[in-house]
Design an enzyme around this catalytic site. Structure first.
Site, mmCIF file in Angstrom:
data_model
loop_
_atom_site.group_PDB
_atom_site.id
_atom_site.type_symbol
_atom_site.label_atom_id
_atom_site.label_comp_id
_atom_site.label_asym_id
_atom_site.label_seq_id
_atom_site.Cartn_x
_atom_site.Cartn_y
_atom_site.Cartn_z
ATOM 1 N N LYS A 294 -9.188 10.145 3.348
ATOM 2 C CA LYS A 294 -9.348 9.084 3.910
ATOM 3 C C LYS A 294 -9.822 9.138 4.794
ATOM 4 C CE LYS A 294 -6.926 5.428 0.874
ATOM 5 N NZ LYS A 294 -5.773 4.354 1.541
ATOM 6 N N GLU B 239 6.763 7.623 6.030
ATOM 7 C CA GLU B 239 5.226 7.963 5.208
ATOM 8 C C GLU B 239 5.834 9.033 4.143
ATOM 9 O OE1 GLU B 239 2.178 6.555 4.442
ATOM 10 O OE2 GLU B 239 1.180 6.087 6.691
ATOM 11 N N ARG C 240 -3.495 5.471 -6.656
ATOM 12 C CA ARG C 240 -3.386 5.773 -5.110
ATOM 13 C C ARG C 240 -3.326 4.545 -4.425
ATOM 14 N NH1 ARG C 240 -7.538 9.382 -1.693
ATOM 15 N NH2 ARG C 240 -6.244 9.197 0.093
ATOM 16 N N ASN D 30 0.136 2.768 -0.991
ATOM 17 C CA ASN D 30 0.031 1.247 0.300
ATOM 18 C C ASN D 30 1.380 0.936 0.430
ATOM 19 O OD1 ASN D 30 -2.921 1.771 0.803
ATOM 20 N ND2 ASN D 30 -3.727 1.083 -1.051
ATOM 21 N N HIS E 23 0.168 -2.832 7.929
ATOM 22 C CA HIS E 23 -1.706 -3.497 9.037
ATOM 23 C C HIS E 23 -1.178 -5.027 9.564
ATOM 24 C CE1 HIS E 23 -3.850 -0.431 5.910
ATOM 25 N NE2 HIS E 23 -3.379 0.566 7.123
#
Length: 340
Positions: free
Chosen positions: A131, A173, A221, A225, A232
């Site tokens: 990414k 993470e 995937r 998130n 965000h």
């Protein structure tokens, strides 16, 4: 330790060990920031062999992951007269990795790049999977591409100078992946039973397994998130200047968990257990939402929103997940009001 990443377009290795000599043919440009350059550039250059070397230094911080920094870096590549046989090396954290990968993906329609991550967050997550991108006023990583590196070199030596705050941000993470995919890993993290090397290896193995199945984020995937949809928005509302990325993700997980409880996917006890684990790694768990309607509208600038439908990744107990779309707006606003 070597982890193999296989995608439809590229197969490459992630090396988790002391840095060995990186040999690259042709011209090489190292993209870095002032902090990493000052601390570790000599160490990298002592382990790098190439025909011609250039160094480009970009400003440090998420707020500089923008078109201005990108354009400046791009101009330096033309100044160095790089060609299609040239290679970029991303030497820094997630910001440098994302921008370098994006440069590589479109410079002369695509040249090679290598990741040498220097933060825990970039080691366990952003350096693997391809990414790339930059931010703009509408949101995070809305301009970018999927573009895999040639290799990733992870050396825990770089963590010796990493500020505690940055280390904690990386752990957000790690916790994210454990909650979504591995309950045993989460228990070990909660009880501080994992070494740094094991944390990195386990995280990379989870990430590579997911990327191997779904390079372009059409399915599994998107589970990575978790915490990011809310996180965000928090980053954007605070102009990327209050929280570093992992901190925003940590708060994002807390808000996502409240939604999961409301929908019956997570128990209150599990919500509390996750919160305590996040706090144990010195990550924030509170955020004051001033206007829940404004916060809600920001979801629609997220690249994961399709046909005006917001997709939320939520924990289904610990070690499993639920992807949920079309949640009633009032339920979401109710959750957001809990954080006013």
């Amino acid at each position: 330790m070597i982890v193999n990443v296989i995608t439809p377009n590229k197969e490459y290795n992630v090396y988790i060990k002391d840095l060995e000599t990186i040999e690259v043919k042709g011209k090489v440009t190292v993209i870095t920031n002032p902090t990493v350059s000052g601390l570790h550039m000599k160490y990298l250059l002592d382990h790098l062999k190439c025909d011609e070397l250039h160094i480009v230094t970009l400003p440090d911080g998420e707020e500089y992951k923008n078109m201005e920094s990108f354009s400046y870096g791009f101009d330096r590549l033309f100044d160095a007269k790089l060609d299609r046989n040239s290679t970029l090396i991303a030497f820094g954290g997630g910001v440098i990795g994302d921008m370098t990968g994006f440069m590589a993906s479109i410079f002369l329609r695509g040249i090679k790049f290598i990741q040498v991550p220097t933060t825990l967050l970039s080691m366990v997550d952003s350096s693997v999977g391809g990414k790339t991108g930059i931010n703009n006023k509408y949101g995070k990583n809305l301009i970018g591409s999927f573009y895999q590196p040639e290799a990733v070199y992870i050396d825990t030596y770089f963590l010796s100078t990493l500020p505690k705050r940055e280390f904690s941000a990386g752990m957000a993470e790690v916790i994210k992946m454990a909650i979504m995919f591995d309950a045993v890993f989460f228990e070990n993290l909660k009880d501080n039973k994992e070494s740094v090397e094991d944390i990195i290896r386990n995280s990379i193995e989870i990430k590579s397994s997911v990327v191997n199945q779904d390079e372009k984020e059409r399915g599994i995937r998107s589970v990575l998130n978790y915490g990011h949809t809310f996180g965000h928005v928090i980053e954007n509302l605070t102009n990327y200047s209050v929280y570093i990325h992992g901190e925003a993700v940590a708060i994002g997980m807390i808000i996502a968990n409240r939604l999961a409880v409301k929908l019956g996917y997570l128990t209150k006890q599990e919500e509390q257990t996750i919160k305590e684990c996040i706090e144990n790694y010195n990550l924030p768990t509170t955020f004051k939402i001033k206007d829940e309607e404004e916060f809600y509208e920001h979801f629609f600038a997220d690249k994961k929103t399709m046909n005006n439908s917001i997709k939320f990744v939520l924990p289904k107990a610990i070690g499993n997940y639920k992807i949920k779309k079309d949640i009633d707006k009032e339920i979401i606003l109710e959750v957001l009001r809990d954080f006013k």
